[in-house]
Write an enzyme that holds these catalytic residues in place. Structure first.
Site, PDB file in Angstrom:
ATOM      1  CB  CYS A 130      -0.944   0.003   1.196  1.00  0.00           C
ATOM      2  SG  CYS A 130      -0.212  -0.579   2.709  1.00  0.00           S
ATOM      3  CG  HIS A 243      -0.826   3.923   4.581  1.00  0.00           C
ATOM      4  ND1 HIS A 243      -1.395   3.601   5.799  1.00  0.00           N
ATOM      5  CD2 HIS A 243      -0.388   2.748   4.061  1.00  0.00           C
ATOM      6  CE1 HIS A 243      -1.297   2.309   6.011  1.00  0.00           C
ATOM      7  NE2 HIS A 243      -0.689   1.744   4.974  1.00  0.00           N
TER       8      HIS A 243
HETATM    9  C1  2RA Z   1       0.794  -2.155   6.540  1.00  0.00           C
HETATM   10  N1  2RA Z   1       1.711  -2.132   4.296  1.00  0.00           N
HETATM   11  O1  2RA Z   1       0.486  -0.981   6.370  1.00  0.00           O
HETATM   12  C2  2RA Z   1       1.374  -2.983   5.412  1.00  0.00           C
HETATM   13  C3  2RA Z   1       0.451  -4.089   5.011  1.00  0.00           C
HETATM   14  N2  2RA Z   1      -0.790  -3.618   4.535  1.00  0.00           N
HETATM   15  O2  2RA Z   1       0.650  -2.745   7.625  1.00  0.00           O
END
Ligand code: 2RA
Length: 340
Positions: A130, A243
């Site tokens: 991601c 994120h």
């Molecule tokens: C996380 N990229 O953010 C890793 C798995 N999705 O935990």
């Protein structure tokens, strides 16, 4: 004429989003199956205005199905992805299992859509991590204009990346901070996540970096350009979904911040929110449920000759996973599996 689609891991965070996005984007589905573990067999999941009952993955026969969107752990994927691929069903896998396999394309459609054509080697296409997906969407248009030499990225990753249990831990731990006797000790994470940040995602490697950081390096090189040098620090933050990334870029040639902003405004998959005033930037809570990769804080880095800083935010369950997987399926259908 549409496709026969299988969603594998339909009860998880990403599985739910894949079903939602298939419906939202009106992907041409003739038939759809939702698969889960035996213990989740019969669980009902939504697909648009329909309700699907989850079937047992172990018992499922992939023969005659066109595309399987996988969102289960790497261990289970090791068993079931080859089974689906061998039955003639093209697998689009969200786990990291196949991302670094030279015979498996690793695809972000806004960046390297044509790589989908290489699916025929193993009948598998890999979805990136991601934190990589949103970053390469932002980097690609800038790289095309001024060739990137080096990237320094710090990530601020939400707990939904770790799954539902982690989201529950953040919620309960936060509540427990205010309700005497309801304290919640760390379990998903090694330290308290409520009102804290944890500079550790996935396992530690011998060089002191974590596997999450290594993934960003390896995947950027595979998706974009092996010559790009990248160093990452991946941090877990007390955010439920979304994120965020602080990205410092060094180019071969000078790229003015205004030109960079114009390039990003025109680039696929990107929305620029960039005003030098209070609130003139994107934050994770605003990206939830959205498709876009948002870019803010575009500014020169005057400490080096050809530097630029940007702030990048996206819904990690969507562009970071489910949306990217569905977009790969769309490209696969358009380029390779034409129907009717
Ligand atoms: C996380 N990229 O953010 C890793 C798995 N999705 O935990």
């Amino acid at each position: 004429m549409g496709y026969k689609i299988v969603v594998v891991g339909a009860t998880g965070n990403v599985g739910h989003e894949m079903l939602n996005i298939l419906a939202e984007r009106e992907f041409p589905v003739d038939e759809i199956a939702a698969l889960a573990s035996r213990r989740s067999q019969g669980t009902e999941v939504s697909f648009g205005d329909r309700t699907l009952k989850c079937q047992d993955l172990e018992q499922f026969d992939f023969t005659g199905w066109d595309i399987a969107l996988f969102a289960i752990g790497g261990e289970a994927t090791k068993t079931y992805a080859p089974r689906a691929a061998k039955a003639g069903c093209v697998v689009i896998d969200n786990s990291s299992l196949y991302r670094y396999d030279p015979d498996v394309p690793l695809v972000v459609p806004e960046v390297n859509a044509a790589a989908v054509d290489g699916y025929t080697k193993k009948n598998i296409i890999a979805n990136p991590n991601c934190s990589t997906a949103q970053m390469v969407v932002a980097l690609k248009p800038l790289h095309d204009r001024a060739r990137i030499k080096r990237v320094v990225v710090s990530t601020y990753q939400s707990v939904s990346g770790s799954g539902k249990e982690a989201m529950d831990e953040l919620w309960n731990q936060t509540k427990g901070m205010f309700v005497p006797g309801q304290e919640v000790a760390p379990s998903v994470y090694p330290k308290q996540i409520a009102f804290n940040v944890i500079p550790h995602i996935d396992v530690f490697l011998d060089d002191g970096s974590t596997k999450e950081e290594w993934k960003m390096v390896a995947e950027t090189k595979k998706i974009m350009d092996p010559s790009i040098k990248l160093t990452a620090t991946c941090v877990r933050v007390p955010v439920f979904v979304g994120h965020s990334e602080s990205i410092n870029i060094e180019f071969e040639d000078f790229l003015d911040e205004d030109e960079a902003r114009d390039i990003l405004r025109e680039a696929p998959g990107i929305l620029v929110v960039d005003k030098r005033e209070a609130g003139g930037y994107i934050t994770p809570v605003e990206c939830v449920g959205e498709y876009a990769t948002y870019i803010s804080r575009i500014r020169q880095d005057s400490t080096i000759d050809n530097g630029l800083n940007i702030w990048c935010v996206s819904d990690n369950l969507r562009k970071g996973a489910a949306l990217n997987a569905v977009q790969i399926a769309e490209v696969l259908g358009q380029r390779c599996l034409k129907k009717g």
